[in-house]
Design an enzyme around this catalytic site. Structure first.
Site, PDB file in Angstrom:
ATOM      1  CG  HIS A 192      -0.205  -0.112   2.530  1.00 36.26           C
ATOM      2  ND1 HIS A 192      -0.290  -1.218   3.338  1.00 36.26           N
ATOM      3  CD2 HIS A 192       0.638   0.741   3.161  1.00 36.26           C
ATOM      4  CE1 HIS A 192       0.447  -1.048   4.418  1.00 36.26           C
ATOM      5  NE2 HIS A 192       1.027   0.131   4.332  1.00 36.26           N
TER       6      HIS A 192
HETATM    7  C1  T46 Z   1       2.592   0.598   7.014  1.00 39.13           C
HETATM    8  C2  T46 Z   1       3.410  -0.612   7.197  1.00 39.13           C
HETATM    9  C3  T46 Z   1       4.879  -0.331   7.329  1.00 39.13           C
HETATM   10  C4  T46 Z   1      -4.607  -0.444  13.204  1.00 39.13           C
HETATM   11  O1  T46 Z   1      -5.755  -0.659  13.640  1.00 39.13           O
HETATM   12  N1  T46 Z   1      -3.848   0.529  13.747  1.00 39.13           N
HETATM   13  C5  T46 Z   1      -2.592   0.800  13.325  1.00 39.13           C
HETATM   14  O2  T46 Z   1      -1.925   1.718  13.846  1.00 39.13           O
HETATM   15  C6  T46 Z   1      -2.083   0.025  12.232  1.00 39.13           C
HETATM   16  C7  T46 Z   1      -0.686   0.312  11.702  1.00 39.13           C
HETATM   17  C8  T46 Z   1      -2.864  -0.955  11.680  1.00 39.13           C
HETATM   18  N2  T46 Z   1      -4.094  -1.169  12.170  1.00 39.13           N
HETATM   19  C9  T46 Z   1      -4.901  -2.261  11.581  1.00 39.13           C
HETATM   20  C10 T46 Z   1      -5.242  -2.107  10.123  1.00 39.13           C
HETATM   21  C11 T46 Z   1      -5.372  -3.552   9.662  1.00 39.13           C
HETATM   22  O3  T46 Z   1      -6.681  -3.999   9.906  1.00 39.13           O
HETATM   23  O4  T46 Z   1      -4.146  -3.465  11.673  1.00 39.13           O
HETATM   24  C12 T46 Z   1      -4.425  -4.317  10.582  1.00 39.13           C
HETATM   25  C13 T46 Z   1      -3.146  -4.739   9.887  1.00 39.13           C
HETATM   26  O5  T46 Z   1      -2.611  -3.625   9.185  1.00 39.13           O
HETATM   27  P1  T46 Z   1      -1.931  -3.739   7.743  1.00 39.13           P
HETATM   28  O6  T46 Z   1      -2.496  -4.858   7.005  1.00 39.13           O
HETATM   29  O7  T46 Z   1      -2.001  -2.382   7.106  1.00 39.13           O
HETATM   30  O8  T46 Z   1      -0.432  -4.059   8.166  1.00 39.13           O
HETATM   31  P2  T46 Z   1       0.869  -3.975   7.270  1.00 39.13           P
HETATM   32  O9  T46 Z   1       1.934  -4.665   8.020  1.00 39.13           O
HETATM   33  O10 T46 Z   1       0.608  -4.429   5.890  1.00 39.13           O
HETATM   34  O11 T46 Z   1       1.182  -2.385   7.202  1.00 39.13           O
HETATM   35  C14 T46 Z   1       1.598  -1.711   8.370  1.00 39.13           C
HETATM   36  C15 T46 Z   1       0.841  -0.393   8.506  1.00 39.13           C
HETATM   37  O12 T46 Z   1      -0.561  -0.620   8.505  1.00 39.13           O
HETATM   38  C16 T46 Z   1       1.157   0.548   7.375  1.00 39.13           C
HETATM   39  O13 T46 Z   1       0.677   1.842   7.697  1.00 39.13           O
HETATM   40  O14 T46 Z   1       3.051   1.571   6.416  1.00 39.13           O
HETATM   41  O15 T46 Z   1       2.980  -1.433   8.293  1.00 39.13           O
END
Ligand code: T46
Length: 316
Positions: A49
């Site tokens: 993303h």
């Molecule tokens: C990024 C990379 C480096 C929350 O509720 N609060 C938070 O502060 C974050 C970061 C995520 N979430 C929720 C959103 C999703 O439902 O946690 C779940 C997993 O997040 P995501 O699939 O976006 O995780 P990554 O590892 O793909 O990405 C994360 C961060 O979301 C993103 O901002 O830049 O790490």
């Protein structure tokens, strides 16, 4: 590529090592959120993303992982494998995390709270958002300039015979005068003035409201040899509201503090504390300056604007 590798100072003794991360010091934004990713399945990549506005610094405090950054034009790969290495990821950079080691703890410092609306999770949507942004960005570029970056803020004016490289990032309401060059790993904040004849090389980071006089020279390699490139160029940081007088040279790796003033024709060879005036070759401390730019006398009340600067100045 609009990113920055970062290297943090390690404070170590026989007991072990300590690294301190401080907002607006070695982290170039105010930190509103910290999160960390751990106990990951090494076979499952994450990310995929971009953020519309969020800025982040990624640090692998344990183990390692691979990060792919993509600004829509250039794709680069980075390994985070030491707690003193960081990666600054600006807004509108598609990022992916791969090859997590089993012991990986990826800590992320962010300049804003979690907001799902800020995510672009579809690559095509990311690309079209980039195009839309660059078409709607209301900045002026002279027809005789070469502008390769998508990241130029509204109301910035870029004049003739200027070349801006694809990775450069320029804020809003800047004025970039004729015959200037801005390389890839360069950041300019908002309201920056760059007068004619200035070349800003990889590794130079410029804050908001900075004035760079005509023919100011930046360097980025302390031991230059033709066709020999350092692993990483030295980082030179010019903090908010600093001014650099005409024809000065800023030697690579130095930091010029907030509201500092460098007199014309100086050669800056050391860090310059905030609110101080330096000039000469090599530049030396010559006193303190007010926010308005006037030299302060010893009671630190500005004769020009009457501001009392006692609490702001740093004794040198
Ligand atoms: C990024 C990379 C480096 C929350 O509720 N609060 C938070 O502060 C974050 C970061 C995520 N979430 C929720 C959103 C999703 O439902 O946690 C779940 C997993 O997040 P995501 O699939 O976006 O995780 P990554 O590892 O793909 O990405 C994360 C961060 O979301 C993103 O901002 O830049 O790490």
């Amino acid at each position: 590529m609009e990113q920055s590798n970062m290297e943090f100072q390690v404070i170590g003794d026989e007991r072990g090592s300590l690294i301190s991360l401080e907002a607006m010091k070695n982290i170039p934004f105010n930190i509103k959120r910290v999160y960390y990713i751990y106990s990951v399945d090494p076979t499952l990549p994450r990310g995929f993303h971009a953020h519309k506005e969020l800025q982040q610094v990624l640090v692998c405090v344990s183990g390692s992982c691979k990060i792919i950054l993509d600004d829509g034009k250039v794709k680069s790969e980075y390994i985070l494998d030491k707690p003193d290495k960081g990666l600054l990821v600006y807004k509108m950079i598609w990022h992916e995390m791969h090859d997590f080691s089993e012991d990986c703890v990826l800590m992320v410092l962010a300049n804003d709270y979690y907001d799902e609306e800020d995510y672009l999770r579809d690559y095509e949507e990311f690309k079209s958002y980039l195009t839309k942004k660059s078409n709607t960005n209301n900045y002026f570029k002279h027809e005789k300039s070469i502008i390769e970056t998508n990241n130029i803020g509204a109301d910035t004016r870029i004049w003739a015979y200027t070349h801006v490289f694809p990775g450069a990032r320029i804020g809003e309401n800047c004025n970039i005068n004729d015959h200037t060059l801005i390389e890839n790993d360069v950041v300019l904040g908002n309201n920056v003035t760059v007068k004619s004849g200035v070349h800003i090389w990889d590794g130079v980071k410029i804050g908001n409201n900075v004035f760079i006089g005509p023919s100011v020279v930046f360097t980025n390699d302390l031991n230059p040899r033709s066709k020999v490139y350092p692993e990483k160029f030295a980082q030179t940081i010019i903090r908010d509201f600093a001014s650099i007088g005409a024809n000065s040279t800023v030697v690579a790796g130095n930091v010029i503090g907030e509201y500092a003033m460098i007199g014309a024709g100086s050669v800056v060879t050391k860090d310059v504390p905030p609110y101080t005036l330096w000039y000469g070759n090599p530049a030396e401390f010559k006193g303190h300056v007010c926010e308005c730019g006037n030299k302060l006398d010893t009671n630190y009340i500005c004769e020009k604007c009457n501001k009392d600067m006692k609490d702001k100045i740093v004794f040198v």
